[in-house]
Design a protein around this motif. Structure first.
Motif, mmCIF file in Angstrom:
data_model
loop_
_atom_site.group_PDB
_atom_site.id
_atom_site.type_symbol
_atom_site.label_atom_id
_atom_site.label_comp_id
_atom_site.label_asym_id
_atom_site.label_seq_id
_atom_site.Cartn_x
_atom_site.Cartn_y
_atom_site.Cartn_z
ATOM 1 N N GLU A 159 0.808 -1.217 0.000
ATOM 2 C CA GLU A 159 0.000 0.000 0.000
ATOM 3 C C GLU A 159 0.843 1.270 0.000
ATOM 4 O OE1 GLU A 159 0.290 -1.343 4.370
ATOM 5 O OE2 GLU A 159 0.011 -2.264 2.384
ATOM 6 N N SER B 213 -5.867 -17.191 -7.425
ATOM 7 C CA SER B 213 -7.109 -17.157 -6.648
ATOM 8 C C SER B 213 -7.998 -18.356 -6.959
ATOM 9 C CB SER B 213 -7.853 -15.854 -6.944
ATOM 10 O OG SER B 213 -9.040 -15.772 -6.198
ATOM 11 N N GLY C 242 -0.964 -10.406 -0.389
ATOM 12 C CA GLY C 242 -1.732 -10.478 0.847
ATOM 13 C C GLY C 242 -2.659 -9.286 1.013
ATOM 14 N N ASN C 243 -3.057 -9.059 2.231
ATOM 15 C CA ASN C 243 -4.027 -8.011 2.507
ATOM 16 C C ASN C 243 -3.426 -6.628 2.280
ATOM 17 O OD1 ASN C 243 -6.546 -6.934 3.553
ATOM 18 N ND2 ASN C 243 -5.368 -6.366 5.376
ATOM 19 N N PRO D 2 -4.458 -2.794 2.836
ATOM 20 C CA PRO D 2 -5.488 -1.974 3.487
ATOM 21 C C PRO D 2 -6.251 -1.116 2.477
ATOM 22 C CG PRO D 2 -3.444 -1.896 4.722
ATOM 23 C CD PRO D 2 -3.134 -2.605 3.439
ATOM 24 N N GLN D 3 -7.573 -1.097 2.639
ATOM 25 C CA GLN D 3 -8.417 -0.300 1.748
ATOM 26 C C GLN D 3 -8.680 1.058 2.368
ATOM 27 O OE1 GLN D 3 -11.591 -2.295 -0.518
ATOM 28 N NE2 GLN D 3 -13.023 -0.885 0.500
ATOM 29 N N THR E 184 -8.528 -2.306 -3.433
ATOM 30 C CA THR E 184 -7.268 -2.949 -3.028
ATOM 31 C C THR E 184 -7.447 -4.428 -2.697
ATOM 32 O OG1 THR E 184 -7.629 -2.176 -0.762
ATOM 33 C CG2 THR E 184 -6.245 -0.807 -2.182
ATOM 34 N N GLY E 185 -8.680 -4.843 -2.389
ATOM 35 C CA GLY E 185 -8.913 -6.258 -2.103
ATOM 36 C C GLY E 185 -8.591 -7.142 -3.298
ATOM 37 N N HIS F 73 -5.044 -9.111 -3.293
ATOM 38 C CA HIS F 73 -4.655 -10.069 -2.260
ATOM 39 C C HIS F 73 -3.911 -11.266 -2.832
ATOM 40 C CE1 HIS F 73 -5.059 -13.382 0.624
ATOM 41 N NE2 HIS F 73 -5.137 -12.443 1.563
#
Length: 569
Positions: free
Chosen positions: A46, A229, A243-244, A246-247, A355-356, A359
């Protein structure tokens, strides 16, 4: 100073379509690059996205280029990682805070340089040194990304240690990671070399085909993310993913800092600022020339300084003008920096809502985009040209590149600058000097070794092609003494100063001693073609007073004076 930039005050509606299209295309290109360069810098994904928002807007307000695309770039990302890795663990909270502080320091420095009108600093790093630095950095980056391409853990502080570690880690290669990464490298390489030509054969225009080829990294990101995915390769085959992410838009604020961190980061910040500025100005000028536009280096300093401050305020890391994105921005039809503002707005939408989607993006694919991007920065052309034209410059380029690969980015560029300055000092301390004579039937004087000329008996006429200072004054004295010794009939020594722009105190003393020594042996010391500023300073010196009547406006007058005296004598 009007806070509204000229391009915005004079904006035309006809420019909007080109700016909008360019902004969209650059955004599609910027998304994978911002993620990849955050990975390269050792930062969470991010942070790369954050560095692609406000910096673009800040540059649009203060920069002078209409088409320069500002944001994360490979070399600045590498320099960020090099500066921070000794201070904190990559990806940690402290590491991120130091990256933001590095951007803040870089921004402050660039703004200060701009306010002091130090745009001429762009000329202090020679092209071979910059080329060598970028070439060495490209190799260092590419080798450093191979571990992500193979899915292995390696250690190494330089290219050679990393390669050795990779060789030992090869048995631990993860096939799924290598398949994804290797396929991505091959496709991106194919897209760069051949995709545009193939698309043209299908009937697409050359411009559209080139744009489509430039967007290949985004296609690779989409396809690889979908593959990981759908088949769960991160869980079943251990494929490392982003990975994750942040949104939401970043919180604004200044980074936490202390004097110890500032002391550790001021030199890396300075080097990042200088290298980024030189690289940005080079790109901006090359694009501006194609449209008969002008780049103002001092405004570029202000624009880049504001961009880095904006990056720091929004949680990003150092940014500068990117070559590939700028070229795409230009080719896509960008008319003004509004294209960048549109790109920043689109990036803000991505950060706020999408942003998801990142992942399951494989780190190997980001590494592949970095490797293919930086291998294009290896500058074989400049090396070949320098080797044929000036081997000293070529050696400076090679030494800088090897220095970066073996010693790191900071030591490498400092080595290159030192070698470049050392070469300059060596050359000026060994100036070219020529004995000159008259070209028959003219008032022109040329080197006796290169031309058929007429010399005056009893006169030694020497032209020195360099300013005189402490490092070369004694060399000149030795050359004149050797010429007088080889010509026992000499009664006049003429120093032609047409190329002398300055005489320092040491050289003045040497000239005074030389004049006195020659006079004691019955030899007149003469000067010709002394430039006005040099003569102004000589007039009030003891040497200048002794030389009255022995300084001539032209070499022709000096030769005529000697000829007349010898006829009388």
């Amino acid at each position: 100073m009007n806070p509204i930039p000229d391009w915005l005050r004079n904006y035309r509606a006809s420019w909007l379509a080109g700016d909008a299209v360019a902004g969209l295309i650059v955004t599609v290109m910027l998304i994978p690059q911002s993620l990849a360069y955050a990975l390269l810098a050792g930062l969470p994904a991010e942070v790369g996205l954050y560095a692609s928002l406000l910096p673009i807007v800040a540059y649009a307000l203060l920069g002078s280029s209409m088409t320069l695309a500002v944001g994360p770039v490979a070399v600045a990302s590498l320099m960020t990682a090099s500066a921070l890795q000794p201070l904190a663990a990559a990806g940690s909270v402290q590491y991120v805070q130091l990256a933001v502080l590095l951007s803040l320091l870089s921004g402050v420095m660039l703004l200060a340089f701009g306010l002091l009108r130090l745009g001429f600093l762009a000329h202090f790093l020679s092209h071979p040194v910059i080329s060598g630095f970028i070439t060495g950095s490209a190799v260092l980056i590419a080798v450093g990304q191979l571990k992500h391409l193979l899915g292995v853990q390696v250690q190494g502080e330089n290219v050679f240690q990393t390669l050795s570690s990779l060789a030992h880690a090869l048995p631990q290669t993860k096939p799924a990671v290598l398949a994804l990464g290797g396929a991505s490298v091959l496709f991106l390489w194919f897209a760069r070399k051949y995709l545009a030509k193939l698309l043209v054969r299908t009937g697409l225009s050359a411009k559209a085909a080139d744009m489509a080829a430039k967007l290949a990294p985004m296609l690779v990101v989409i396809v690889s993310t979908a593959v990981v995915s759908l088949w769960g390769l991160d869980r079943s085959h251990g494929v490392p993913v982003v990975g994750n992410v942040p949104q939401g838009l970043p919180a604004l604020g200044l980074p936490a800092w202390d004097w110890g961190s500032v002391q550790a980061l001021w030199l890396p910040a300075l080097l990042i600022s200088l290298v980024g500025f030189v690289e940005s100005v080079s790109v901006a000028q090359s694009l501006a020339l194609k449209r008969q536009q002008r780049i103002e280096p001092n405004r570029e300093l202000l624009g880049l300084g504001a961009a880095n401050l904006a990056s720091a305020v929004s949680g990003g890391f150092p940014v500068t003008g990117g070559f590939a994105r700028s070229v795409v921005n230009f080719a896509a039809g960008a008319n003004t920096p509004l294209a960048g503002v549109i790109s920043a707005a689109l990036m803000a939408l991505v950060v706020a809502f999408f942003t998801g989607w990142f992942h399951a993006l494989p780190q190997a694919v980001l590494a592949a985009t970095i490797i293919v991007a930086v291998t294009g920065l290896i500058d074989w052309g400049t090396l070949r040209e320098a080797w044929h034209y000036d081997k000293a410059d070529a050696l400076s380029l090679i030494a800088t590149a090897l220095g970066v690969m073996a010693l790191g980015v900071e030591a490498g560029i400092l080595l290159g600058v030192a070698l470049s300055l050392g070469t300059l000092v060596w050359r000026s301390s060994h100036p070219h000097m020529a004995v000159v004579g008259r070209v028959p039937g003219t008032e022109h004087f040329r080197n006796v070794d290169r031309h058929q000329v007429v010399t005056e008996p009893g006169l030694v006429a020497v032209r020195v092609d360099e300013s005189l200072y402490f490092a070369n004054a004694s060399v000149l004295q030795d050359r004149i003494e050797a010429l007088v010794h080889a010509n026992p009939a000499a009664r006049h020594v003429l120093l032609v100063c047409s190329a002398v722009n300055q005489i320092d105190t040491t050289a003045l003393g040497v000239l005074g001693d030389l004049e006195r020594s020659l006079r004691e042996r019955g030899i007149r010391f003469l000067l010709a073609e002394v430039k006005g500023p040099v003569m102004d300073r000589l007039q009030d010196t003891d040497f200048g007073r002794r030389m009255q009547g022995q300084v001539f406006l032209s070499t022709h007058e000096a030769f005529a004076d000697v000829a007349q005296r010898q006829q009388v004598g």
